[in-house]
Every structure is written in C-alpha cells, then in structure tokens.
Scaffold this active site. Structure first.
Site, PDB file in Angstrom:
ATOM      1  N   ASP A   1     -42.756 -18.586  60.927  1.00  0.00           N
ATOM      2  CA  ASP A   1     -43.841 -18.568  60.055  1.00  0.00           C
ATOM      3  C   ASP A   1     -43.678 -17.622  58.988  1.00  0.00           C
ATOM      4  O   ASP A   1     -44.329 -18.023  57.779  1.00  0.00           O
ATOM      5  CB  ASP A   1     -45.083 -18.213  60.939  1.00  0.00           C
ATOM      6  CG  ASP A   1     -45.543 -19.462  61.885  1.00  0.00           C
ATOM      7  OD1 ASP A   1     -45.011 -19.341  62.866  1.00  0.00           O
ATOM      8  OD2 ASP A   1     -46.425 -20.168  61.556  1.00  0.00           O
TER       9      ASP A   1
ATOM     10  N   ARG B   1     -55.380 -18.561  57.320  1.00  0.00           N
ATOM     11  CA  ARG B   1     -54.749 -17.945  58.410  1.00  0.00           C
ATOM     12  C   ARG B   1     -53.458 -16.686  57.688  1.00  0.00           C
ATOM     13  O   ARG B   1     -52.945 -17.162  56.588  1.00  0.00           O
ATOM     14  CB  ARG B   1     -53.727 -18.872  59.312  1.00  0.00           C
ATOM     15  CG  ARG B   1     -54.566 -19.800  59.739  1.00  0.00           C
ATOM     16  CD  ARG B   1     -53.939 -20.717  61.064  1.00  0.00           C
ATOM     17  NE  ARG B   1     -53.502 -19.857  62.063  1.00  0.00           N
ATOM     18  CZ  ARG B   1     -52.563 -20.263  62.889  1.00  0.00           C
ATOM     19  NH1 ARG B   1     -52.089 -21.521  62.851  1.00  0.00           N
ATOM     20  NH2 ARG B   1     -52.237 -19.556  64.033  1.00  0.00           N
TER      21      ARG B   1
ATOM     22  N   ASN C   1     -42.879 -15.503  64.353  1.00  0.00           N
ATOM     23  CA  ASN C   1     -43.016 -16.727  64.789  1.00  0.00           C
ATOM     24  C   ASN C   1     -43.870 -16.696  66.141  1.00  0.00           C
ATOM     25  O   ASN C   1     -44.157 -15.692  66.516  1.00  0.00           O
ATOM     26  CB  ASN C   1     -41.759 -17.609  65.193  1.00  0.00           C
ATOM     27  CG  ASN C   1     -41.560 -18.954  65.500  1.00  0.00           C
ATOM     28  OD1 ASN C   1     -42.192 -19.690  64.830  1.00  0.00           O
ATOM     29  ND2 ASN C   1     -40.874 -19.216  66.628  1.00  0.00           N
ATOM     30  N   LYS C   2     -44.278 -17.890  66.559  1.00  0.00           N
ATOM     31  CA  LYS C   2     -45.095 -17.912  67.494  1.00  0.00           C
ATOM     32  C   LYS C   2     -44.659 -16.948  68.712  1.00  0.00           C
ATOM     33  O   LYS C   2     -43.799 -16.703  69.060  1.00  0.00           O
ATOM     34  CB  LYS C   2     -45.058 -19.341  68.261  1.00  0.00           C
ATOM     35  CG  LYS C   2     -45.654 -19.612  69.543  1.00  0.00           C
ATOM     36  CD  LYS C   2     -47.281 -19.734  69.295  1.00  0.00           C
ATOM     37  CE  LYS C   2     -47.952 -20.411  68.050  1.00  0.00           C
ATOM     38  NZ  LYS C   2     -49.244 -19.949  67.654  1.00  0.00           N
TER      39      LYS C   2
ATOM     40  N   GLN D   1     -48.527 -25.866  72.380  1.00  0.00           N
ATOM     41  CA  GLN D   1     -47.861 -26.883  71.389  1.00  0.00           C
ATOM     42  C   GLN D   1     -46.478 -27.509  71.956  1.00  0.00           C
ATOM     43  O   GLN D   1     -46.206 -28.635  71.528  1.00  0.00           O
ATOM     44  CB  GLN D   1     -47.549 -26.050  70.131  1.00  0.00           C
ATOM     45  CG  GLN D   1     -48.902 -25.840  69.543  1.00  0.00           C
ATOM     46  CD  GLN D   1     -49.499 -24.154  69.754  1.00  0.00           C
ATOM     47  OE1 GLN D   1     -48.940 -23.837  70.773  1.00  0.00           O
ATOM     48  NE2 GLN D   1     -50.102 -23.558  68.676  1.00  0.00           N
TER      49      GLN D   1
ATOM     50  N   ARG E   1     -51.202 -27.481  62.068  1.00  0.00           N
ATOM     51  CA  ARG E   1     -50.689 -26.221  62.399  1.00  0.00           C
ATOM     52  C   ARG E   1     -48.991 -26.286  61.815  1.00  0.00           C
ATOM     53  O   ARG E   1     -48.589 -27.386  61.819  1.00  0.00           O
ATOM     54  CB  ARG E   1     -51.092 -25.569  63.661  1.00  0.00           C
ATOM     55  CG  ARG E   1     -51.233 -26.806  64.774  1.00  0.00           C
ATOM     56  CD  ARG E   1     -50.018 -27.610  65.119  1.00  0.00           C
ATOM     57  NE  ARG E   1     -48.824 -26.484  65.419  1.00  0.00           N
ATOM     58  CZ  ARG E   1     -47.501 -26.927  65.581  1.00  0.00           C
ATOM     59  NH1 ARG E   1     -47.146 -28.306  65.109  1.00  0.00           N
ATOM     60  NH2 ARG E   1     -46.637 -26.337  65.669  1.00  0.00           N
ATOM     61  N   GLY E   2     -48.669 -25.135  62.004  1.00  0.00           N
ATOM     62  CA  GLY E   2     -47.118 -25.080  61.692  1.00  0.00           C
ATOM     63  C   GLY E   2     -46.819 -24.586  60.180  1.00  0.00           C
ATOM     64  O   GLY E   2     -47.811 -25.029  59.435  1.00  0.00           O
ATOM     65  N   ALA E   3     -46.160 -23.443  59.668  1.00  0.00           N
ATOM     66  CA  ALA E   3     -45.978 -23.076  58.721  1.00  0.00           C
ATOM     67  C   ALA E   3     -45.943 -24.241  57.267  1.00  0.00           C
ATOM     68  O   ALA E   3     -46.951 -24.128  56.505  1.00  0.00           O
ATOM     69  CB  ALA E   3     -45.038 -21.879  58.612  1.00  0.00           C
TER      70      ALA E   3
END
Lengths: 348, 348
Positions: B234, B87, B244-245, B193, B46-48
């Site tokens: 993201d 995603r 973003n998150k 996270q 995960r993580g862009a």
C-alpha cells in the site's frame, strides 16, 4: 465461572455447547457414550483437559450400556477405543480413558460395579482437573510482571478445562493476587474460540481484554504493545515440543523475534512422555467448511481447496517455560519434564 | 479477468462491489465524487492501485460538479483533499489525485475544459496501471522457481488494480510463461480478501490455489510446503519499509525464520520517496465491527475492546526484493528505490 463447562445429573452428562457461545448458553444432553463422541468431534466441548473429562464421563455411560450385553468387557473396551479416537491430537483424551480403564480392570476383577466406579472416577478427574489448574495458576502467576500485557491464543480457560483454566488460570491467579494485567486475545480462526470464548470468560470477571485478529499479533509486538505470550497446550512431547491450536507456532516465532517470553500452561496430564518429539504428534486436519464458511455463511468460492490443520507444533527451543500443576518447568525439557510428569502419584 | 474492477459509462463510474464477491458480482454507480469516497471508505473498491484510479475518476466527477458553482477551483481543490483523505495508508490515492490536479492546473490555465481533461487523465491512469502491472509481471516472473509454491496474502490481484494485478500479476505472468506454480492464499482477516477475492481470481484462470487461515502460514512453512512469500503493497517508504495489509509483517518474519524469500510487488506509484521510513506511514485503524462480526453475524461478546489496524509495516531488512514496473529492486533500498521511483518520466 458462573456457568460450568459440564455437569452430571440423573444419569446424563450435560455439556455446555461451546459452538453457540457467546450468543447462547445451552447444554447438550449426552445419554450414551456416542453422544459424547459426537460432541467432542463437533467441538461442542473442546480444550484438551475438558475433552479428557468429558471422555471419562463418556466411559461411565459406555459401562452402563455395556452392562446390558452378554460380554460387557468387550463392549467397554471397544467404546474406550472409540472415545480415544474421537480427536487425535490432545493427549488428555487417551490419558483419561486409559487411566479409567486401568482402574476398571483392577476393581472390576474385585467384583466392584464398573459403571458406578467409572462415574465416581470421572467425578474425581473433574475435581482434580480444576484443582490442578488452581495449583498451576499459583505457580505461574509470578511469571507475569506487574501490569503485564499478555497475548493469549485460542481459549485455554475455564471452558477448555473442568474449571479455572490453564493459560487463563495463570491470568486469573495473577489478577486475584492484585496484578493489574491486561490481555490481548487473538480471535483464533477458524472457529473463533478467542473471540467467542476467551473474551467472554475474561469480560465476565472484569479482566481487561482487547480482541485482535490472529495476524495482528506480530504488529502488536513490533509496536511494543505486548510483554509476553501465554498459551495452553494439547500435547507436550517428551522433548518439550508443544502441540497447540494452529497459529501458536507463529506466535512463538514472533515472540522470539521481539525478545518476549513465550509460556505454555498445561497440567501434567498434557505431557506425553511416550511421544519423543513434536514430529510424532498426530495433527488433526479438519473439514474445509470451517474455513470456507463463517457463522454459516459461505465466504470463499465453491470448490476451493483448503488446508485446515487444527493444531501446529512449537519446537521446544521457542518455549521459555512450561507452567504445570507440579511447578514451572524450564529447559532442557528432556531432563526437566520427566521429573514432573514421570510415574504419576496422587496429587498432594 | 472477464469482470472489470471498474468502468466509466455515460458520465458515471461503475465500481465492482468487492464486499459482495464471490457470492454476487454487482456494480455501484458513482455519479458524484462523494459516492466514490464512500465506496473507497467502505472498501467496495480496495487495493492501493485500484483506489488511486477510482479517485482519479472521482476527481473527474468533482470537476463536473465544480463547473456549476461560482468558484470552481476552490470547489475542485476541496474535493481533491476529501478524496485524498478517504483512506490514509495507500499512497497511490494521493499520488493519483496530485498528478491529476497538477495537469488540471497547467492545462486549465490554458483554457482547456478541466472536467473533460480529468476524465481523459483518469482513463489514461487506468490504462497505464494495467500496463504497468503487465511489465511488473514480466520482470517478476523469473523470481518464481519452476513449480513454486507461493504464499500470498490479501488480494494484490486484478481486483486490487486496474487489471492484471501486482503480486497476482507476477503469478499470472509466470503461469503464462508455463510455470506450473501453485498458490497458498491466506484468508486475510478481518475482511477475507484472500478467501473471497484471491481464490476467486485464481480459480477463474485455473491457477491451483489452496486456502489457509492466516495463522496457518507459519506451520505451512515449517512443514516445508512453501517456497516463497509474494505480496503487494500500500505504500513503500524511501528506505524500503513496506506498509501492506495487516499480517504481512508476521509472514515476513516467518519467511526469514524459514529461509524463504519475501517479495513485494508494486508499481512505482506505490513508492513514496517523501516518506523516509515505515515509522512515518500513517496506519489506518478501522471499526471494531470488522472483527466482532463476520458476514453480518456477531461472533464476539458485546462491548469487547478491539484493536483493528488495517495495515502493518514490514521493515526493509526482511524484504528480499521489490518487483516494480521499472524492474526488480534489491537492497540497499535507500539507494536503489530512488533510481526507479525518482523524478517520473512517461513509461516507455
């Protein structure tokens, strides 16, 4: 609620163990006042009004124990202090203990059986709290527009009180009056009272509820999916600053940013005119393990530092109105709160 | 980082399974591109930036599979679409796949072995991403005052990238330059996270970190305990709106309320000039179970409704500056972002 938060039977206080909900409904038997303190500290019973009532029963248990020793009053006063110190932020705890100790001092001097008196007073307090919540609900329900989408935080429900609830009391009252509202319940980390308790309470009464993580509330407002925020309180200072579950302050800032009303629902026993402002409210900091572990599983690295305040303070300027059992109070709170929470009378 | 986010060995992509951290450090072996898609969807990676690089390796795996069938280009293009759709929110995924497919089309027409080419390009992308983060860190480190107390959200670290990190890259760079800063890491529900990954990364490098629940950040600011907010992204729209998150938006509103700077750190591959504003960014909604269960244990009542958007959008007006690998960008973003993220050149 089919399931009471607490009940007294055969000289024992039974507290619904709220740490096990919604998975299991079990009661903890408290046979001495220290059992009550332990249950309050470990949050088997939680919610400002509920711990006030539990502490009142605890004092009745302490009086029974004190009757066995040479100097019962010293013992009882020490127990009262211990009970008041079980948790620092919610003022209902100290309020309930002080109220009972005053009556005990007056009537005890008249020769009345103090243990029996305190038990009777605890029962009265329990009945009064539920009655206060029903009045509070009736005052507050008209604040909710028809079909309102209400964000609430933590659990200010029947489980947090002797019954009916404060914030959820307003929601219940609106529903009973035919308002087809719906609720967004924040899960309320770290102990998940929103996910575990508020969802459970609302689902039992078929009130539509959607669970969100705490940090989703802001985006929910930005998307135009909510109409207002409605929460309970652990202590309301004389100027209207509100201590409530950590995360409440962020919701209040976000509500203001989106032009949404931010309402607080609490009985007048939560108003503490002796505390001038939020700056003087002691904020409990709890164990790191509440944050580093979830449901018994470690989720953060060993040894990580944690800051875990259980409450925060929402300044009065962000509070649209406070719904009490003596009416809806609006700013300036420094003038309006003393009118409803001043020298106490018996409820009508 | 002693432990790489991913590596390629003997024709297989190994992804560090981030769902198991910090308890266990295990790698998932991806031998086909669908293994990569599965790992992206289940957030093992995960993580862009990291999912962009993983998708690039996935495309190399797809090319090897496509070489076995009669019409390899059809197969490869279909795999590219599948990878891009793994995603929806992070733009680095589509950016990486499109970039590699363009090169494959040009060089494939020249008779080059496409599978070998794509593998080489994936390796290049991985190296470039880490290099970009180091440049970004060097640009951003001067934004952090000496001894700054930095709030970060989710994990924008080495684990979210090919290495070094974006928000945590800035923090690493400041630390390497001798800044005795400290970090408050929000745990970042629902998948934690922040608790699991950010704390772990920072503790490995002895950078002081304190874990807080997401809803504690506002009170932390109110208490004067933080100096700024620094997060990853993201997708950044052409006007500077930042996806973003989930929870990032609330932090940005709270930072503004307290007069604190709100910084976003991201490589230019996260800037999507084809998306005019945040309103056009697709926001992924994930399964209810992420919220109703924690660490495999159910914590909410069965059947409760859940809204679980994985991201939110922070409007450009709340973003003090965006730290990219081509410099620090400030408002008006509609003018400044195209200058750094316009027609791409090779990095210096």
């Amino acid at each position: 609620m089919a399931i009471p938060t607490m009940y007294w039977e055969n000289g024992t206080l039974y507290l619904l163990d709220q740490t096990l909900l919604p998975g299991r409904s079990e009661y903890v038997a408290c046979r001495g006042y220290r059992d009550v303190i332990r249950a309050i500290r470990t949050m088997k019973v939680r919610g400002a009004p509920a711990i006030g009532v539990a502490a009142a029963y605890g004092l009745a248990l302490a009086a029974r124990e004190a009757a066995q020793v040479p100097d019962p009053w010293d013992r009882l006063r020490a127990a009262a202090e211990e009970l008041k110190n079980a948790r620092p932020t919610a003022v209902n705890l100290a309020w309930a203990v002080d109220r009972l100790m005053e009556k005990a001092a007056v009537r005890g001097a008249q020769g009345v059986d103090v243990a029996a008196l305190l038990l009777e007073e605890a029962r009265t307090l329990q009945a009064e709290d539920e009655a206060a919540n029903r009045r509070l609900g009736a005052y507050g329900r008209d604040l909710l527009p028809h079909g309102a989408r209400v964000i609430t935080h933590c659990n200010a429900g029947a489980l947090a009180t002797a019954g009916y609830g404060t914030a959820l009391g307003v929601i219940r009252a609106a529903r009973e009056a035919g308002n087809p509202l719906r609720v967004y319940a924040t899960e309320t980390r770290p102990l998940l009272q929103g996910a575990r308790l508020t969802c459970w309470e609302l689902m039992q009464e078929d009130i539509p509820v959607t669970l969100i993580t705490d940090s989703t509330a802001g985006f929910l407002m930005a998307r135009g999916m909510a109409d207002l925020v409605l929460v309970g309180a652990d202590r309301i200072a004389a100027n209207g600053d509100v201590a409530n579950k950590i995360g409440t302050y962020a919701l209040a800032v976000l509500a203001r940013e989106h032009g949404l009303p931010f309402y607080v629902a609490a009985p007048v026993s939560t108003v503490d005119l002796a505390t001038p402002s939020g700056a003087e409210i002691p904020i409990e900091e709890r164990a790191p393990e509440e944050v580093t572990h979830v449901a018994g599983t470690r989720t953060a690295p060993e040894g990580v530092g944690v800051w875990n305040p259980a409450f925060d303070v929402t300044p009065a300027r962000l509070v649209t109105a406070i719904v009490t059992d003596r009416g809806v109070v609006r700013p300036p709170y420094g003038e309006t709160l003393p009118r409803v929470a001043g020298p106490r009378e018996a409820p009508p």
